[in-house]
Scaffold this motif. Sequence first.
Motif, short mmCIF file in Angstrom:
data_model
loop_
_atom_site.label_atom_id
_atom_site.label_comp_id
_atom_site.label_asym_id
_atom_site.label_seq_id
_atom_site.Cartn_x
_atom_site.Cartn_y
_atom_site.Cartn_z
N LYS A 52 0.86 -1.18 0.00
CA LYS A 52 0.00 0.00 0.00
C LYS A 52 0.90 1.23 0.00
CE LYS A 52 -4.06 -1.90 2.35
NZ LYS A 52 -4.98 -1.76 3.50
N SER A 54 1.05 5.14 0.14
CA SER A 54 0.17 6.25 0.54
C SER A 54 1.01 7.46 0.94
CB SER A 54 -0.71 5.81 1.71
OG SER A 54 -1.45 6.90 2.19
N THR A 56 0.56 11.67 1.54
CA THR A 56 -0.24 12.90 1.54
C THR A 56 0.72 14.00 1.98
OG1 THR A 56 -2.36 11.87 1.96
CG2 THR A 56 -2.15 14.13 2.65
N SER A 121 -2.27 13.99 -2.72
CA SER A 121 -2.41 12.66 -2.11
C SER A 121 -2.35 11.59 -3.18
CB SER A 121 -3.75 12.54 -1.38
OG SER A 121 -3.78 13.42 -0.28
N TYR A 123 -2.69 7.21 -3.38
CA TYR A 123 -2.86 5.92 -2.72
C TYR A 123 -2.92 4.86 -3.80
CZ TYR A 123 -4.78 2.04 -0.11
OH TYR A 123 -4.96 0.80 0.45
N ARG A 125 -2.69 0.52 -4.31
CA ARG A 125 -2.55 -0.82 -3.71
C ARG A 125 -2.01 -1.74 -4.80
NH1 ARG A 125 -6.35 -4.34 -3.30
NH2 ARG A 125 -6.49 -4.28 -1.03
N VAL A 165 3.37 -1.10 3.98
CA VAL A 165 2.91 0.26 3.77
C VAL A 165 4.10 1.15 3.45
CG1 VAL A 165 1.78 2.26 4.82
CG2 VAL A 165 0.93 -0.04 5.29
N ASP A 167 5.09 4.92 3.24
CA ASP A 167 4.52 6.19 3.70
C ASP A 167 5.67 7.21 3.81
OD1 ASP A 167 2.78 8.07 4.65
OD2 ASP A 167 2.22 6.98 6.47
N PHE A 168 5.32 8.43 4.11
CA PHE A 168 6.32 9.47 4.30
C PHE A 168 6.18 10.01 5.72
CE2 PHE A 168 8.06 13.77 4.11
CZ PHE A 168 9.28 13.53 3.47
#
Lengths: 178, 531
Positions: A52, A54, A56, A121, A123, A125, A165, A167-168
Amino acid sequence: MNALSTTRPTQPQGWRAWLGQIVLYGLFAAAIGTFAQWPPYRHLEPKQALIKLSFTRVGKPVGDCRPLTAAEAAKLQPNMRPTSVCPRERSPLVVQVALNGKPLVDRLVPPTGLARDGAASIYERIVVPAGEQRVAVRLSDDVRARDRPFQREATVTLAPGQVLVIDFDAGKGEIVLQ
Amino acid sequence: VSAAHDAGNHGRRGLRPAALAAWRAAENALDALVTPAANPLRHLGAIGFFAFWLLAASGIVLFALIDTSVAGAWRSIQALEEAPLALGRLLRGLHRYSADLLVLALVAHILREWVHGHESGVHRFAWLTGVPLAALVFALGIGGFWLNWDALGAFSASATAEWIDAIPWLGTSLTRNFLGTEAVSDRLFSLLIFVHLGLPLLMLFVLWFHIQRLTRATVWPPRRLALLTAGALAAAALAWPVLSHPAAALASVPEALRWDWMLLAIHPLTYATSPAWGWVLVVGTLVLLFALPFFPRRVVRAPAAVVDPAHCNGCQRCFVDCPYAAITMVPHPNQRIGRTLAVVDPDLCAACGICAGACPTSTPFRRAEKTLVTGIDMPERPIAALRERLRQGLAALKARDAGSVPLVLFACERGAQPGGVRAGGDVLRVDLLCAGQLPPSFIEYALRDGAGGVLVAACREGGCEFRHGESIAMQRLTGQREPHLRARAAQGDRVALVFAGAGDAQAIETTLERLRTAVARAPLVPEESPA
């Protein structure tokens, strides 16, 4: 009450009525009990894992701040004159993900808002085979410095059904894999 | 008897008539299996309400028992499974299976109303207020899975968030709330619980609108049906208990999930296609349902009931009996204190004629005026026309064969169509808009005018197009409702009532034959009509 002769369509009476009702509502109970739990849903194949992605993030402004020109300053009241003006619009994010050297994601994500000054944003998958994978992620949030993106490259071992995941972490200022 | 006359669809072709015929066949088959009182197809709206009451009752108890925190929800529901006497399983199963029942009742109810053409006309308001209920039922049902916060709930929450995030103009990502277990806070969980408690209240509000234009809306099924339904759900709860999956772990996707296909089908569908297709399906279905009442149809709406102020005495019988709340009572314009007048709202009037059947002025014995004028009447088939048809028909039958004893059949035009009766013979058929249109005094009038016997043919119980026509007719004929059939007129097996919907022509033929035999056995002694 009048003793009126009343004819109804053939209906079961006595035990036949009860039997019919038990059969019908028994079947209903079985159907509702069954289809509320069966057949099972398998979202992933047995040897698959899930990534995933993601982000934002509010990108950097699209340009540098500059001092107010004399003409611009003259149009404003003295107490309303800023020392410099900065562009409101934010940079779109450039997001790239490669798995084992093969590009999976390469997206330009625009900022939200009418003035394009909101967060961008993304996202995604991505279903991948379980096992050892080489993941490379690049994130650029500044049009003026596209050659200096945030980067993260790691080898991960994904168990079947595992969710990785990407992410940042804004606090640390780095891409995280968790 | 010609079966061709007994189609019930009046020869129409197309998808809807075919579906209607199939639906009626299914209804009749279940009548024969379990009786109309226990036939779920005849009480779908009431079953939907019953499921809602069960959900509310079991939900209130569950809310009192469960821990509403992220960490405690799964544990507390797990503890319910271990409760003595399987009470916890019963409670949980009742709650879940009631939600499934609500979905099934909802879908079947929509289908039933559509095949009967109830999306337009006087039903339009109920249809339009029913469509949002469909969306609310699914939103409520899907959100309920999350509160357990097991693997299934977490998967559904995450899938729903991903689906909502696919809406392009949404700025904030909902999915980020479900990226990791630590991302789900007690605050978010409280919000989910608040939504799960708030939506039923909203639903109740919309339901109130939904039944606003119905008189005596059935919000509780017959006792036997309620007991059977609750029993079936309880049996399912114990035989196929609803058990939790392992506690939520967002870092993995479970290999297999025990899936509730009635409530959660949207997730597999969305993943099998795309979130956009999921939205197209859901929004498209809702838009189609909203638009259906506005599609042009070739159905001509019958004129509404008309009130004659000079003959309306303000008795309120029509106001009480109207199934669609189309009649209101207002002060009478003649200024007499306390006198009221019935007023018909043409937009709400289904033109069933039940009001005309209720009016005390709808008596054929009146001779004061040349033309029979009633307080409330149907322009399409006035009471005066019914009396003329009865008089002339009986006269014609007697003129054809002076020795014969004719029978009169008062029949709902939407019910069974016995071909043998149409062909003639000793039976005078008088068609009614609905069995409820018949003033009981017409029966007595027919007997005094030379009829040997009278048969009233209503639709099957629970099968009236106008909701209550068949039961109102029965109550009037058996003396339980005003205006009632005088007991003296009902004596001697000369008056009969048959419940015969489309496809039941044989029942009418058989009852007529029985009536004929009874009349032949005991000839009628002529009686003078009252002045």
